[in-house]
Design an enzyme around this catalytic site. Structure first.
Site, PDB file in Angstrom:
ATOM      1  N   ASN A 144      32.699-115.219 -36.499  1.00 17.37           N
ATOM      2  CA  ASN A 144      33.712-114.280 -37.004  1.00 17.37           C
ATOM      3  C   ASN A 144      34.228-113.350 -35.911  1.00 17.37           C
ATOM      4  O   ASN A 144      35.359-112.868 -36.007  1.00 17.37           O
ATOM      5  CB  ASN A 144      33.071-113.473 -38.149  1.00 17.37           C
ATOM      6  CG  ASN A 144      33.902-112.270 -38.529  1.00 17.37           C
ATOM      7  OD1 ASN A 144      34.976-112.420 -39.113  1.00 17.37           O
ATOM      8  ND2 ASN A 144      33.438-111.074 -38.184  1.00 17.37           N
ATOM      9  N   TYR A 185      46.688-114.722 -29.124  1.00 20.66           N
ATOM     10  CA  TYR A 185      45.884-114.744 -30.347  1.00 20.66           C
ATOM     11  C   TYR A 185      46.148-116.039 -31.121  1.00 20.66           C
ATOM     12  O   TYR A 185      45.215-116.741 -31.519  1.00 20.66           O
ATOM     13  CB  TYR A 185      46.244-113.523 -31.194  1.00 20.66           C
ATOM     14  CG  TYR A 185      45.448-113.381 -32.470  1.00 20.66           C
ATOM     15  CD1 TYR A 185      44.116-112.989 -32.444  1.00 20.66           C
ATOM     16  CD2 TYR A 185      46.029-113.619 -33.713  1.00 20.66           C
ATOM     17  CE1 TYR A 185      43.379-112.845 -33.615  1.00 20.66           C
ATOM     18  CE2 TYR A 185      45.297-113.483 -34.892  1.00 20.66           C
ATOM     19  CZ  TYR A 185      43.980-113.097 -34.833  1.00 20.66           C
ATOM     20  OH  TYR A 185      43.252-112.957 -35.999  1.00 20.66           O
ATOM     21  N   LYS A 198      43.537-119.113 -32.101  1.00 19.83           N
ATOM     22  CA  LYS A 198      43.231-119.425 -33.498  1.00 19.83           C
ATOM     23  C   LYS A 198      43.619-120.871 -33.840  1.00 19.83           C
ATOM     24  O   LYS A 198      42.981-121.510 -34.675  1.00 19.83           O
ATOM     25  CB  LYS A 198      43.900-118.411 -34.429  1.00 19.83           C
ATOM     26  CG  LYS A 198      43.332-116.988 -34.284  1.00 19.83           C
ATOM     27  CD  LYS A 198      41.826-116.946 -34.544  1.00 19.83           C
ATOM     28  CE  LYS A 198      41.238-115.552 -34.477  1.00 19.83           C
ATOM     29  NZ  LYS A 198      39.785-115.498 -34.713  1.00 19.83           N
ATOM     30  N   VAL A 211      44.633-108.787 -43.000  1.00 18.83           N
ATOM     31  CA  VAL A 211      43.501-108.253 -43.761  1.00 18.83           C
ATOM     32  C   VAL A 211      43.332-106.805 -43.303  1.00 18.83           C
ATOM     33  O   VAL A 211      43.478-106.518 -42.103  1.00 18.83           O
ATOM     34  CB  VAL A 211      42.205-109.054 -43.474  1.00 18.83           C
ATOM     35  CG1 VAL A 211      41.063-108.566 -44.367  1.00 18.83           C
ATOM     36  CG2 VAL A 211      42.437-110.556 -43.685  1.00 18.83           C
TER      37      VAL A 211
HETATM   38  P1  NAD Z   1      37.475-106.140 -36.528  1.00 17.78           P
HETATM   39  O1  NAD Z   1      38.050-105.672 -35.259  1.00 17.78           O
HETATM   40  O2  NAD Z   1      37.188-105.161 -37.601  1.00 17.78           O
HETATM   41  O3  NAD Z   1      36.158-107.009 -36.280  1.00 17.78           O
HETATM   42  C1  NAD Z   1      35.989-107.849 -35.177  1.00 17.78           C
HETATM   43  C2  NAD Z   1      34.544-107.762 -34.783  1.00 17.78           C
HETATM   44  O4  NAD Z   1      34.316-108.638 -33.673  1.00 17.78           O
HETATM   45  C3  NAD Z   1      34.166-106.342 -34.338  1.00 17.78           C
HETATM   46  O5  NAD Z   1      32.993-105.925 -34.991  1.00 17.78           O
HETATM   47  C4  NAD Z   1      33.974-106.484 -32.853  1.00 17.78           C
HETATM   48  O6  NAD Z   1      33.023-105.582 -32.308  1.00 17.78           O
HETATM   49  C5  NAD Z   1      33.505-107.932 -32.758  1.00 17.78           C
HETATM   50  N1  NAD Z   1      33.667-108.437 -31.402  1.00 17.78           N
HETATM   51  C6  NAD Z   1      34.750-108.365 -30.599  1.00 17.78           C
HETATM   52  N2  NAD Z   1      34.480-108.886 -29.393  1.00 17.78           N
HETATM   53  C7  NAD Z   1      33.191-109.312 -29.434  1.00 17.78           C
HETATM   54  C8  NAD Z   1      32.330-109.942 -28.507  1.00 17.78           C
HETATM   55  N3  NAD Z   1      32.732-110.228 -27.261  1.00 17.78           N
HETATM   56  N4  NAD Z   1      31.068-110.232 -28.898  1.00 17.78           N
HETATM   57  C9  NAD Z   1      30.639-109.949 -30.149  1.00 17.78           C
HETATM   58  N5  NAD Z   1      31.403-109.344 -31.069  1.00 17.78           N
HETATM   59  C10 NAD Z   1      32.663-109.031 -30.717  1.00 17.78           C
HETATM   60  O7  NAD Z   1      38.508-107.233 -37.057  1.00 17.78           O
HETATM   61  P2  NAD Z   1      38.413-108.213 -38.309  1.00 17.78           P
HETATM   62  O8  NAD Z   1      39.759-108.236 -38.899  1.00 17.78           O
HETATM   63  O9  NAD Z   1      37.231-107.924 -39.147  1.00 17.78           O
HETATM   64  O10 NAD Z   1      38.220-109.605 -37.532  1.00 17.78           O
HETATM   65  C11 NAD Z   1      37.228-110.562 -37.843  1.00 17.78           C
HETATM   66  C12 NAD Z   1      37.801-111.946 -37.614  1.00 17.78           C
HETATM   67  O11 NAD Z   1      38.843-112.188 -38.568  1.00 17.78           O
HETATM   68  C13 NAD Z   1      38.444-112.124 -36.241  1.00 17.78           C
HETATM   69  O12 NAD Z   1      38.100-113.384 -35.717  1.00 17.78           O
HETATM   70  C14 NAD Z   1      39.928-112.058 -36.531  1.00 17.78           C
HETATM   71  O13 NAD Z   1      40.695-112.752 -35.598  1.00 17.78           O
HETATM   72  C15 NAD Z   1      39.977-112.702 -37.913  1.00 17.78           C
HETATM   73  N6  NAD Z   1      41.181-112.375 -38.677  1.00 17.78           N
HETATM   74  C16 NAD Z   1      41.539-111.097 -38.943  1.00 17.78           C
HETATM   75  C17 NAD Z   1      42.702-110.828 -39.642  1.00 17.78           C
HETATM   76  C18 NAD Z   1      43.145-109.441 -39.943  1.00 17.78           C
HETATM   77  O14 NAD Z   1      44.325-109.254 -40.324  1.00 17.78           O
HETATM   78  N7  NAD Z   1      42.310-108.439 -39.846  1.00 17.78           N
HETATM   79  C19 NAD Z   1      43.507-111.890 -40.081  1.00 17.78           C
HETATM   80  C20 NAD Z   1      43.126-113.200 -39.792  1.00 17.78           C
HETATM   81  C21 NAD Z   1      41.954-113.427 -39.095  1.00 17.78           C
END
Ligand code: NAD
Length: 254
Positions: A70, A135, A139, A168
């Site tokens: 994730n 990005y 993905k 999200v």
């Molecule tokens: P977020 O920023 O809240 O969480 C991302 C997490 O990844 C954080 O806790 C961060 O510390 C951790 N992280 C980043 N780099 C890291 C590393 N090198 N090693 C370990 N951990 C690391 O964002 P989120 O929205 O919760 O994202 C979670 C996943 O969901 C991501 O892969 C993101 O691309 C995907 N996503 C998010 C959305 C959105 O709109 N928020 C939409 C589609 C997909």
């Protein structure tokens, strides 16, 4: 899969979606181990770009039934404005970090002949997403990994689910810089709709793991994905329109 008593390992487990997933798996009766960058309060401090550290964390888990790759970052902007550091970091975290997580977990799940791999991709991995090109590129790679790994993994009784949400409501929406003065939150909401709650996404992921579904593409993201398959030229034009609108809004904002 019955999640009661299952062992779940989540990277990026203290972030918006990671924490919601941890809570949802825990309330389904699973034993959850979260990992995240140091200082964020995860069960295991872990940078997913460190392959040896991820492998050792996975080897040290008492039980592993579900692994959720994730952790992710958002890097955006016009391509000419993104430096190499942004490209490299996107590849390191969003692709190499996933590979670092999936390979040792897959090996372990193969040995036990069961389990589930959940890969967090994005709608940006299914359709062009200008202003978030690094990005979107990473993905798309995850979508490709899931589609190709799934039939292989099925031979070992292992499920693979790829998660492709639109926006999200998490800190990630405010993280990337689409372009000087641009606003990723405004841009994504205009093109892909209002952000969904992380807990709602987590519920869909749990359902997918239980039923071994190949994809989670929630709500409006599914509509846009279908449109991109059935009317690709129209979709491309709409995507370009969304980009121009954001660039104009950013220019007005100064
Ligand atoms: P977020 O920023 O809240 O969480 C991302 C997490 O990844 C954080 O806790 C961060 O510390 C951790 N992280 C980043 N780099 C890291 C590393 N090198 N090693 C370990 N951990 C690391 O964002 P989120 O929205 O919760 O994202 C979670 C996943 O969901 C991501 O892969 C993101 O691309 C995907 N996503 C998010 C959305 C959105 O709109 N928020 C939409 C589609 C997909």
């Amino acid at each position: 899969m019955d999640l009661n008593g299952a062992g779940v390992f989540i990277t990026g487990g203290t972030g918006g979606i990671g924490a919601a997933l941890a809570a949802a798996f825990a309330s389904a009766g699973a034993g959850v181990v979260t990992s995240d960058l140091p200082g964020l309060g995860a069960d295991i401090d872990l940078d997913v770009t460190d392959a040896a550290a991820v492998a050792s964390a996975i080897a040290g888990l008492d039980r592993l039934d579900v692994v959720v790759a994730n952790a992710g970052i958002g890097v955006g902007g016009l391509v000419e404005d993104i430096d190499r550091v942004g490209w490299d970091r996107s590849i390191e975290v969003n692709i190499r970090g996933v590979v670092n997580t999936v390979l040792p977990a897959y090996e372990r799940l193969q040995e036990q002949g069961s389990g589930s791999i959940v890969l967090m991709a994005s709608l940006a991995g299914l359709a062009g997403t200008p202003l978030l090109t690094p990005y979107a590129m990473t993905k798309s790679a995850i979508v490709g990994l899931a589609a190709s790994l799934r039939p292989e993994a099925a031979r070992h009784g292992i499920g693979v689910t790829v998660v492709c949400p639109g926006p999200v409501e998490t800190p990630l929406l405010d993280e990337p810089t689409p372009t000087p003065g641009g606003d990723v939150r405004r841009y994504l909401i205009a093109s892909a709709g209002n952000p969904m709650a992380p807990s709602a996404l987590a519920d869909l992921v749990l359902d997918a793991v239980r039923k071994d579904k190949a994809k989670v593409i929630p709500g409006r993201a599914k509509l846009l994905w279908r449109l991109s398959r059935f009317a690709p030229n129209l979709t491309d034009r709409e995507i370009a329109k969304g980009m121009h609108k954001e660039l104009e809004a950013a220019a007005r904002q100064g």
